[in-house]
Design a protein around this motif. Sequence first.
Motif, PDB file in Angstrom:
ATOM      1  N   GLY A 166       0.818  -1.215   0.000  1.00  0.00           N
ATOM      2  CA  GLY A 166       0.000   0.000   0.000  1.00  0.00           C
ATOM      3  C   GLY A 166       0.847   1.258   0.000  1.00  0.00           C
ATOM      4  O   GLY A 166       0.566   2.208  -0.726  1.00  0.00           O
ATOM      5  N   PHE A 167       1.911   1.258   0.818  1.00  0.00           N
ATOM      6  CA  PHE A 167       2.786   2.442   0.862  1.00  0.00           C
ATOM      7  C   PHE A 167       3.409   2.684  -0.517  1.00  0.00           C
ATOM      8  O   PHE A 167       3.502   3.820  -0.974  1.00  0.00           O
ATOM      9  CB  PHE A 167       3.906   2.255   1.890  1.00  0.00           C
ATOM     10  CG  PHE A 167       3.450   2.408   3.322  1.00  0.00           C
ATOM     11  CD1 PHE A 167       2.656   3.475   3.707  1.00  0.00           C
ATOM     12  CD2 PHE A 167       3.814   1.482   4.289  1.00  0.00           C
ATOM     13  CE1 PHE A 167       2.240   3.623   5.028  1.00  0.00           C
ATOM     14  CE2 PHE A 167       3.399   1.616   5.606  1.00  0.00           C
ATOM     15  CZ  PHE A 167       2.608   2.689   5.970  1.00  0.00           C
ATOM     16  N   PRO A 183      -7.487   2.639   0.469  1.00  0.00           N
ATOM     17  CA  PRO A 183      -7.372   3.695   1.488  1.00  0.00           C
ATOM     18  C   PRO A 183      -6.039   4.431   1.442  1.00  0.00           C
ATOM     19  O   PRO A 183      -5.251   4.388   2.384  1.00  0.00           O
ATOM     20  CB  PRO A 183      -7.523   2.915   2.795  1.00  0.00           C
ATOM     21  CG  PRO A 183      -6.983   1.559   2.479  1.00  0.00           C
ATOM     22  CD  PRO A 183      -7.292   1.295   1.044  1.00  0.00           C
ATOM     23  N   LEU A 187      -3.257   5.430   4.534  1.00  0.00           N
ATOM     24  CA  LEU A 187      -1.870   4.950   4.507  1.00  0.00           C
ATOM     25  C   LEU A 187      -0.894   6.118   4.583  1.00  0.00           C
ATOM     26  O   LEU A 187       0.147   6.043   5.244  1.00  0.00           O
ATOM     27  CB  LEU A 187      -1.623   4.134   3.235  1.00  0.00           C
ATOM     28  CG  LEU A 187      -2.266   2.754   3.223  1.00  0.00           C
ATOM     29  CD1 LEU A 187      -2.128   2.109   1.856  1.00  0.00           C
ATOM     30  CD2 LEU A 187      -1.633   1.857   4.282  1.00  0.00           C
TER      31      LEU A 187
END
Lengths: 294, 247
Positions: A166-167, A183, A187
Amino acid sequence: MQPRSRGVSALTGLADAHFAMPAAIAGALALAFGGAPLGVLLIARRMSLVGDALSHGILPGAALAYLVAGPDPVALTLGALGAGFLVAILSSLLARTGRLPEDASFAVFYLSALALGVVILGRSANAEALLDLLFGAAGGLDATGLIVSAIAASATLILLALFLRGFLAESADPVFMRASGLPGGLLHLLLMMLVALNLVAGFRAFGALMTVGLMMIPAASARFWARGYTGQAAAAVLISVLASGSGLWLAQALGWEPGAIMTLCASVLFAASALIGPNKGLLQNLPGRTHLEG
Amino acid sequence: MSAVRLHDLTLGYERRPAVHHLDGTFGLGCATAVVGPNGSGKSTLLKGLAGALAPLSGRVDRSGLKARDIAYLPQDHGVDRTFPMTLGELVTLGLWGRRGLFGAINASDRHTVEHAMQAVGLGGFEDRALDSVSGGQLQRALFARVLVQDARLILLDEPFTALDARTTTDLIALVKRWPGEGRTVVMVLHDLDMVREVCSDTLLLAREKVAWGPTEAALGGENLLKARRLSEAWSQEAAVCSRDHAA
């Protein structure tokens, strides 16, 4: 600026002429494992100065805690953490509205926070405490500091492992994240809060500004050693460990403040990386080098 | 049966409509071209369909489609090419809809990614860094990510810009298969010959609907002329929209 007198730290109340090497090594290792991989993400997102902004952002919280509770390590840590999280949350929310670029959002909040911190510390009539906050006090790494450092490093590594995909996606392609209903905003906020947590973990021993240096300079150096994020994060940790080890040894031998010496050691390693690093190091692109076949 | 229905949809920025009062339906398993002059609201419409831009008024009914059922390839993709990431990792992001934040990438997923990269002519480029490929190669990788997403609604904004003729031909062959697989495709295109070849339906836009229906009828000479005459941009002195006022 007058040279700082040695003796008792104005902020922590602890003797800072001789720091405890095992505690300093443990704190520096925690910062290397927690801070350096975050620094790589910040640089990749072109947010190198956000760490600097957050480091100023923790000032009013620490100053308020100092004014209320004196040099109590738990109060100082909680105050700094509260202020750091507040600046991270408000800046991220403002940037998400799209009304201001992210760096401008941080500038508004960190400069306000810095001014507030100066005002609060001014009321305590203790300018030395401000210097301790910004540049560190070697004796600041007591048991509380070590526990916070351990929590910061552990939380960072665990959350990076859980949310790395996600990052990376949020950093490389935020439009895709938004369109996919993922999201990204949360994050981003989590990343900022981890940065604040690591800064708070390091600031009492190495200083808020020097902690940013130990987070960002090894990360910048790592770009000369690897292409992908994982390789760069590993290189950044290694460079941070080397800088911290050599810096602490020099600081102990010379009787100087360790934060600045460790940061300078990181700077030397950056220069060496920029020169000889295999990924776009200066020596890789000397004129007259033969090119490859295909 | 419809995949996406627009109800009096107005999209824009800062209260200024880029495209307004659109009513109509993108049919299920249908390929629709969105055509119009520069500034006619084509990219804004795709943003709205993707859910990346909230309507100023009206609504988009996606018939229960969730964000993970939609693949969106914007014209301005926003990928940071200096980011330390490989093309393979970029394409793998397309698996997010199925794997989520925590799901592991298994051997079958890796095969899916490899297959998609081969389909766009990027076999063997999995480990190449983003900053080591050309703009056209990056666009192909983003197309491969759309393939990996395996979406029911596919939104492509000028997907063939910056691509060479051979790659464009290969990708058009892929796109033409999608309606037969039950996927709904909406594409912004400028090349009218390509529109006639790929899309059964066309929406001709000029900040409002000029024509929407079977491609040959929508692209009639009179409609194209009308689209060219309509205003490209909003007026600085625009009053509140009379249709909104009446409502």
